[in-house]
Motif scaffolding. Sequence first.
Motif, mmCIF file in Angstrom:
data_model
loop_
_atom_site.group_PDB
_atom_site.id
_atom_site.type_symbol
_atom_site.label_atom_id
_atom_site.label_comp_id
_atom_site.label_asym_id
_atom_site.label_seq_id
_atom_site.Cartn_x
_atom_site.Cartn_y
_atom_site.Cartn_z
ATOM 1 N N ARG A 117 0.924 -1.220 0.165
ATOM 2 C CA ARG A 117 0.123 0.019 -0.024
ATOM 3 C C ARG A 117 0.839 1.114 -0.026
ATOM 4 O O ARG A 117 0.444 2.327 -0.261
ATOM 5 N N CYS A 118 1.969 1.336 0.302
ATOM 6 C CA CYS A 118 3.007 2.247 0.470
ATOM 7 C C CYS A 118 4.662 2.183 -0.016
ATOM 8 O O CYS A 118 4.549 0.996 0.388
ATOM 9 N N ASN A 120 6.830 3.688 1.670
ATOM 10 C CA ASN A 120 7.634 3.832 2.667
ATOM 11 C C ASN A 120 7.492 2.577 3.415
ATOM 12 O O ASN A 120 6.438 2.017 4.075
ATOM 13 N N VAL A 123 5.370 2.672 7.078
ATOM 14 C CA VAL A 123 4.140 2.907 6.831
ATOM 15 C C VAL A 123 3.321 1.745 6.150
ATOM 16 O O VAL A 123 2.338 1.594 6.480
ATOM 17 N N ASP A 124 3.988 1.205 5.078
ATOM 18 C CA ASP A 124 3.356 -0.107 4.651
ATOM 19 C C ASP A 124 3.266 -1.286 5.515
ATOM 20 O O ASP A 124 2.108 -1.906 5.466
ATOM 21 N N ARG A 144 -4.547 3.706 1.315
ATOM 22 C CA ARG A 144 -3.612 3.975 0.286
ATOM 23 C C ARG A 144 -2.719 5.278 0.798
ATOM 24 O O ARG A 144 -3.411 6.072 1.407
ATOM 25 N N ALA A 145 -1.275 4.898 0.673
ATOM 26 C CA ALA A 145 -0.490 6.032 1.070
ATOM 27 C C ALA A 145 0.484 6.336 -0.110
ATOM 28 O O ALA A 145 1.422 5.496 -0.254
ATOM 29 N N SER A 146 0.362 7.417 -0.695
ATOM 30 C CA SER A 146 1.293 7.845 -1.661
ATOM 31 C C SER A 146 2.428 8.481 -0.957
ATOM 32 O O SER A 146 2.587 10.080 -1.051
ATOM 33 N N LEU A 147 3.616 8.005 -0.507
ATOM 34 C CA LEU A 147 4.631 8.547 0.260
ATOM 35 C C LEU A 147 5.788 7.925 -0.147
ATOM 36 O O LEU A 147 5.745 6.754 -0.835
ATOM 37 N N GLU A 149 9.744 6.351 -0.341
ATOM 38 C CA GLU A 149 10.416 5.315 0.318
ATOM 39 C C GLU A 149 11.136 6.018 1.749
ATOM 40 O O GLU A 149 11.038 5.284 2.725
ATOM 41 N N GLU A 186 -6.359 7.789 2.926
ATOM 42 C CA GLU A 186 -5.715 8.336 1.794
ATOM 43 C C GLU A 186 -4.603 9.139 2.524
ATOM 44 O O GLU A 186 -4.973 10.222 3.511
ATOM 45 N N CYS A 196 -3.067 13.427 5.949
ATOM 46 C CA CYS A 196 -3.741 12.164 6.039
ATOM 47 C C CYS A 196 -5.014 12.305 6.267
ATOM 48 O O CYS A 196 -5.658 12.968 7.099
#
Length: 259
Positions: A117-118, A120, A123-124, A144-147, A149, A186, A196
């Motif tokens: 899901r991420c 990073n 966070v994943d 879902r997290a668009s962050l 690494e 999100e 967040c």
Amino acid sequence: MKPRSRILMTLFFLSELLMLAASAILVHRQAQAQPVILALFVLCLFLGLALVRSMMTGLQRNAARQAQEKLRDMEIEQLAALVGARQDVDSLRSTLTASCRIPEDLEEEIPSLYVSRCANPVVDAILFRKSREMKEQNIPCRLRASLPEKLDLDPAILLSLFSNLLDNAAQAAVQCPIHCRYVVLEAILHRNCLICTCENSVTEKAALTPGVSSRGTPGHGHGLQILEDLCRSHGGQLSGSVAEGRCRLQATLWIGDRS
């Protein structure tokens, strides 16, 4: 208690006893007693402040160590899921070919499928653990997290942020009828601001009150208080609303400069 804290506590109590003894002995000699008692009082104050500082440092180190251990457990659980997933690529390919569409939620149609899901890893790992917990509670979730690494943020802060957001959402959603439950999260990084947004189903009587749960008792709402303090300490804020059977929270944290 650390050896340094024990030594400071011993010296602090000894200085207190000395001050009491000096007060009793020199009670009739006020001119001589005042400088001695004042010196002992200053010594007690200095030792007391040093003791408090030492204990606070110890508590912070313990909290950081516990957070690291919890994150390590999550990463181990995530790795075990990756190794034992046994994803059937042929089955997935045939499913996609036969249906001529991409399933909206592959995890629902293929439970053994592991989905990252991420980018990073911290966070994943957190989202993986929380998604498993929600499945056990029959709460459909989309996390879902668009962050990137790498984030210039302490892993303990990330753990506190995402765990409290999702734990509060799950605790509220699980009180709803099964067919009404859901949690959506999100997370994005806009310039230097981590944003967040979490939405979940709630009962009609639900309310947002830090420190007090929707049922009017301490517990659930303490997560909101933690989130509010966490956001404020990083120059951001926690905002939220409850309406029409849903709760929406948005937490913002600034990472580095705001420019």
